[in-house]
Design an enzyme around this catalytic site. Structure first.
Site, PDB file in Angstrom:
ATOM      1  N   THR A   1       1.389  -8.647  11.445  1.00 12.59           N
ATOM      2  CA  THR A   1       1.241  -9.802  10.478  1.00 12.59           C
ATOM      3  C   THR A   1       1.024 -11.341  11.100  1.00 12.59           C
ATOM      4  O   THR A   1       1.204 -11.420  12.385  1.00 12.59           O
ATOM      5  CB  THR A   1       2.870 -10.130   9.790  1.00 12.59           C
ATOM      6  OG1 THR A   1       2.639 -11.093   8.866  1.00 12.59           O
ATOM      7  CG2 THR A   1       3.844 -10.353  10.658  1.00 12.59           C
TER       8      THR A   1
ATOM      9  N   ASP B   1       0.697  -1.119  -0.121  1.00 15.88           N
ATOM     10  CA  ASP B   1       0.008   0.150   0.012  1.00 15.88           C
ATOM     11  C   ASP B   1       0.776   1.421  -0.101  1.00 15.88           C
ATOM     12  O   ASP B   1       0.381   2.369   0.076  1.00 15.88           O
ATOM     13  CB  ASP B   1      -0.948  -0.049   1.147  1.00 15.88           C
ATOM     14  CG  ASP B   1      -0.198  -0.142   2.575  1.00 15.88           C
ATOM     15  OD1 ASP B   1      -0.701  -0.769   3.496  1.00 15.88           O
ATOM     16  OD2 ASP B   1       1.055   0.368   2.665  1.00 15.88           O
TER      17      ASP B   1
ATOM     18  N   HIS C   1       6.354  -8.074  -1.168  1.00 19.90           N
ATOM     19  CA  HIS C   1       5.214  -8.631  -2.304  1.00 19.90           C
ATOM     20  C   HIS C   1       5.043  -7.513  -3.241  1.00 19.90           C
ATOM     21  O   HIS C   1       4.014  -7.538  -3.691  1.00 19.90           O
ATOM     22  CB  HIS C   1       3.952  -8.639  -1.324  1.00 19.90           C
ATOM     23  CG  HIS C   1       4.149 -10.300  -0.486  1.00 19.90           C
ATOM     24  ND1 HIS C   1       3.488 -10.347   0.774  1.00 19.90           N
ATOM     25  CD2 HIS C   1       5.162 -10.993  -0.388  1.00 19.90           C
ATOM     26  CE1 HIS C   1       4.016 -11.549   1.259  1.00 19.90           C
ATOM     27  NE2 HIS C   1       5.013 -11.954   0.761  1.00 19.90           N
TER      28      HIS C   1
HETATM   29  C1  BV8 Z   1       6.162 -18.573  -2.910  1.00 24.81           C
HETATM   30  C2  BV8 Z   1      -0.283 -10.515  -2.959  1.00 24.81           C
HETATM   31  C3  BV8 Z   1       6.753 -20.504  -4.184  1.00 24.81           C
HETATM   32  C4  BV8 Z   1      -0.262  -8.973  -3.119  1.00 24.81           C
HETATM   33  C5  BV8 Z   1       0.185 -12.024  -1.202  1.00 24.81           C
HETATM   34  C6  BV8 Z   1       6.521 -22.535   2.195  1.00 24.81           C
HETATM   35  C7  BV8 Z   1       7.645 -21.963   1.317  1.00 24.81           C
HETATM   36  C8  BV8 Z   1       7.368 -21.273   0.179  1.00 24.81           C
HETATM   37  C9  BV8 Z   1       6.305 -20.994  -0.097  1.00 24.81           C
HETATM   38  C10 BV8 Z   1       5.101 -21.605   0.592  1.00 24.81           C
HETATM   39  C11 BV8 Z   1       5.297 -22.351   1.761  1.00 24.81           C
HETATM   40  N1  BV8 Z   1       4.030 -22.828   1.970  1.00 24.81           N
HETATM   41  C12 BV8 Z   1       3.258 -22.302   1.459  1.00 24.81           C
HETATM   42  C13 BV8 Z   1       3.616 -21.626   0.342  1.00 24.81           C
HETATM   43  C14 BV8 Z   1       2.758 -20.994  -0.450  1.00 24.81           C
HETATM   44  C15 BV8 Z   1       2.562 -19.608  -0.352  1.00 24.81           C
HETATM   45  C16 BV8 Z   1       2.382 -19.395   1.183  1.00 24.81           C
HETATM   46  O1  BV8 Z   1       2.813 -19.073   1.933  1.00 24.81           O
HETATM   47  N2  BV8 Z   1       0.735 -19.789   1.543  1.00 24.81           N
HETATM   48  C17 BV8 Z   1       0.382 -19.626   2.763  1.00 24.81           C
HETATM   49  C18 BV8 Z   1      -1.040 -18.932   2.593  1.00 24.81           C
HETATM   50  C19 BV8 Z   1       0.247 -21.184   3.656  1.00 24.81           C
HETATM   51  N3  BV8 Z   1       3.550 -18.641  -0.402  1.00 24.81           N
HETATM   52  C20 BV8 Z   1       3.609 -18.231  -1.728  1.00 24.81           C
HETATM   53  O2  BV8 Z   1       2.785 -18.447  -2.581  1.00 24.81           O
HETATM   54  C21 BV8 Z   1       4.682 -17.115  -2.036  1.00 24.81           C
HETATM   55  N4  BV8 Z   1       5.508 -17.626  -3.247  1.00 24.81           N
HETATM   56  O3  BV8 Z   1       6.722 -19.050  -2.152  1.00 24.81           O
HETATM   57  O4  BV8 Z   1       6.410 -19.187  -4.324  1.00 24.81           O
HETATM   58  C22 BV8 Z   1       7.558 -20.735  -5.291  1.00 24.81           C
HETATM   59  C23 BV8 Z   1       8.808 -21.427  -4.928  1.00 24.81           C
HETATM   60  C24 BV8 Z   1       9.928 -21.656  -5.830  1.00 24.81           C
HETATM   61  C25 BV8 Z   1       9.489 -21.373  -7.124  1.00 24.81           C
HETATM   62  C26 BV8 Z   1       8.378 -20.716  -7.567  1.00 24.81           C
HETATM   63  C27 BV8 Z   1       7.376 -20.315  -6.405  1.00 24.81           C
HETATM   64  C28 BV8 Z   1       4.063 -15.829  -2.513  1.00 24.81           C
HETATM   65  C29 BV8 Z   1       3.463 -15.049  -0.940  1.00 24.81           C
HETATM   66  C30 BV8 Z   1       3.077 -13.814  -1.419  1.00 24.81           C
HETATM   67  C31 BV8 Z   1       1.581 -13.849  -1.774  1.00 24.81           C
HETATM   68  N5  BV8 Z   1       0.841 -12.504  -1.989  1.00 24.81           N
HETATM   69  N6  BV8 Z   1      -0.465 -10.786  -1.660  1.00 24.81           N
HETATM   70  C32 BV8 Z   1      -1.649  -8.564  -2.714  1.00 24.81           C
HETATM   71  O5  BV8 Z   1      -2.777  -8.739  -3.568  1.00 24.81           O
HETATM   72  O6  BV8 Z   1      -1.814  -8.201  -1.524  1.00 24.81           O
HETATM   73  S1  BV8 Z   1      -0.144 -12.416   0.325  1.00 24.81           S
HETATM   74  C33 BV8 Z   1      -0.906 -11.499   1.131  1.00 24.81           C
HETATM   75  O7  BV8 Z   1      -0.608 -12.022   2.470  1.00 24.81           O
HETATM   76  C34 BV8 Z   1      -0.576  -9.928   1.304  1.00 24.81           C
HETATM   77  O8  BV8 Z   1       0.715  -9.644   0.617  1.00 24.81           O
HETATM   78  C35 BV8 Z   1      -0.216  -9.916   2.868  1.00 24.81           C
HETATM   79  O9  BV8 Z   1       0.960  -9.053   3.125  1.00 24.81           O
HETATM   80  C36 BV8 Z   1       0.427 -11.352   3.328  1.00 24.81           C
HETATM   81  C37 BV8 Z   1       0.642 -11.568   4.627  1.00 24.81           C
HETATM   82  O10 BV8 Z   1      -0.562 -11.367   5.382  1.00 24.81           O
HETATM   83  P1  BV8 Z   1      -0.428 -10.249   6.543  1.00 24.81           P
HETATM   84  O11 BV8 Z   1       0.053  -9.026   6.196  1.00 24.81           O
HETATM   85  O12 BV8 Z   1       0.075 -11.274   7.563  1.00 24.81           O
HETATM   86  O13 BV8 Z   1      -1.974  -9.799   6.777  1.00 24.81           O
HETATM   87  P2  BV8 Z   1      -2.956 -10.845   7.584  1.00 24.81           P
HETATM   88  O14 BV8 Z   1      -4.364 -10.385   7.070  1.00 24.81           O
HETATM   89  O15 BV8 Z   1      -2.870 -12.406   7.200  1.00 24.81           O
HETATM   90  O16 BV8 Z   1      -2.882 -10.657   9.224  1.00 24.81           O
HETATM   91  C38 BV8 Z   1      -2.899  -9.349   9.709  1.00 24.81           C
HETATM   92  C39 BV8 Z   1      -2.593  -9.371  11.187  1.00 24.81           C
HETATM   93  O17 BV8 Z   1      -2.696  -8.132  11.642  1.00 24.81           O
HETATM   94  C40 BV8 Z   1      -3.354 -10.299  11.911  1.00 24.81           C
HETATM   95  O18 BV8 Z   1      -2.577 -11.258  12.646  1.00 24.81           O
HETATM   96  C41 BV8 Z   1      -4.360  -9.224  13.044  1.00 24.81           C
HETATM   97  O19 BV8 Z   1      -4.278  -9.634  14.183  1.00 24.81           O
HETATM   98  C42 BV8 Z   1      -3.268  -8.157  12.843  1.00 24.81           C
HETATM   99  N7  BV8 Z   1      -3.844  -6.850  13.139  1.00 24.81           N
HETATM  100  C43 BV8 Z   1      -4.910  -6.327  12.724  1.00 24.81           C
HETATM  101  N8  BV8 Z   1      -5.130  -5.076  13.177  1.00 24.81           N
HETATM  102  C44 BV8 Z   1      -4.048  -4.697  13.781  1.00 24.81           C
HETATM  103  C45 BV8 Z   1      -3.248  -5.803  13.649  1.00 24.81           C
HETATM  104  N9  BV8 Z   1      -1.762  -5.743  14.285  1.00 24.81           N
HETATM  105  C46 BV8 Z   1      -1.172  -4.623  14.675  1.00 24.81           C
HETATM  106  N10 BV8 Z   1      -2.070  -3.486  14.723  1.00 24.81           N
HETATM  107  C47 BV8 Z   1      -3.387  -3.520  14.568  1.00 24.81           C
HETATM  108  N11 BV8 Z   1      -4.366  -2.433  14.538  1.00 24.81           N
END
Ligand code: BV8
Ligand code: ZN
Length: 243
Positions: free
Chosen positions: A187, A102, A117
């Site tokens: 996160t 963002d 990302h």
């Molecule tokens: C890759 C796109 C593989 C942009 C996003 C192990 C190793 C490698 C990969 C994997 C693996 N296991 C699984 C995978 C695949 C996957 C993955 O991790 N899946 C997960 C869901 C299990 N990973 C991938 O695909 C990654 N690529 O590794 O490729 C590869 C390897 C070799 C060759 C080729 C390929 C790519 C990951 C990126 C994906 N893109 N977004 C967009 O549209 O935004 S992910 C998306 O989640 C966002 O980018 C975001 O940034 C990211 C993480 O989420 P968070 O930022 O943590 O946000 P979330 O809502 O989850 O949590 C918010 C938190 O804030 C909460 O805990 C909440 O309580 C808290 N909160 C709320 N309010 C507040 C607060 N905290 C503080 N103050 C507040 N006021």
């Protein structure tokens, strides 16, 4: 009240690294992905944030990003972003690693930012890779824009199943593995490989602090966990270091 020893150990640190997630932007009005009001409640990541979905239905995916571009162009950094920008000036080495797309850290004045990302303001042609910033595009049509070469233009963000930018990821791991103090902020620590960074920092001997109103899979391995909003507690931490 913030733990005295946390402040003492942070103040004594020479190298600090931070990982931020969507939670840091929540207080600016940017919906998170997995929280209660999270975006993924309505959509499934596999439906939208991946290349196959884009190729299957480019206009739908593009329209989702136009909606988020519009939202993100209207929000402002919050106290947490500004505290991060201030904190950067308080340490000889300070690396801000963000999963957020963002642009709010940059607007708040942070300089040394590693965008794991990508950034929603940037776009590129899937055919010839030509870069297009939002100001070069006419947004709002809900239709995927086309490059001068005829190729479709996509947002410059990392989709699921896509590699993170190699040099940025390498610098992020280097910062995590060499820092004295690592902060994991707003996160859910479930998206890889970003979620490996705080673990790598801890393993390399850094002090690990997590700030999040909810616990995460990382919480049990932290030295300090503050159950709070980053916008509320980060300014207090900066205050305490400056004192
Ligand atoms: C890759 C796109 C593989 C942009 C996003 C192990 C190793 C490698 C990969 C994997 C693996 N296991 C699984 C995978 C695949 C996957 C993955 O991790 N899946 C997960 C869901 C299990 N990973 C991938 O695909 C990654 N690529 O590794 O490729 C590869 C390897 C070799 C060759 C080729 C390929 C790519 C990951 C990126 C994906 N893109 N977004 C967009 O549209 O935004 S992910 C998306 O989640 C966002 O980018 C975001 O940034 C990211 C993480 O989420 P968070 O930022 O943590 O946000 P979330 O809502 O989850 O949590 C918010 C938190 O804030 C909460 O805990 C909440 O309580 C808290 N909160 C709320 N309010 C507040 C607060 N905290 C503080 N103050 C507040 N006021
Ligand atoms: Zn092109």
């Amino acid at each position: 009240m913030i733990d005295e020893s946390l402040i003492r150990r942070l103040k004594a640190s020479k190298k600090v690294a931070v990982l931020t997630g969507a939670g840091v932007s929540a207080e600016s009005g940017v919906p998170t992905f997995r929280g209660e009001e999270g975006m993924w409640k309505k959509f499934k990541p596999e439906e939208l944030a991946n290349f196959d979905a884009f190729m299957r239905n480019p206009d739908m995916v593009w329209e989702w990003y136009e909606h988020r571009k519009d939202l993100m162009s209207k929000v402002k950094p919050n106290a947490g972003h500004y505290a991060m920008a201030k904190m950067e000036k308080l340490f000889p080495v300070f690396t801000l690693i963000t999963q957020n797309i963002d642009n709010l850290h940059r607007i708040a004045g942070s300089e040394n930012i590693l965008e794991l990302h990508g950034n929603i303001r940037r776009n590129f042609c899937i055919n010839c890779k030509k870069q297009y910033n939002d100001e070069h595009l006419t947004l709002g049509g809900g239709k995927v824009p086309k490059c001068s070469c005829g190729g479709m233009i996509r947002p410059d963000v990392v989709w699921f199943g896509e590699m993170l930018p190699g040099s940025i990821l390498e610098s992020a791991f280097k910062a995590a593995e060499t820092c004295d103090f690592f902060l994991s902020l707003g996160t859910s620590a479930v998206v890889y490989p970003a979620a490996m960074l705080p673990v790598a920092a801890k393993k390399a001997g850094a002090v690990l602090l997590e700030i999040n109103p909810e616990t995460t899979p990382l919480t049990q391995s932290t030295d300090y966990y503050i159950k709070a909003k980053t916008g509320e507690v980060l300014p207090q931490i900066v205050e305490a270091i400056i004192k």
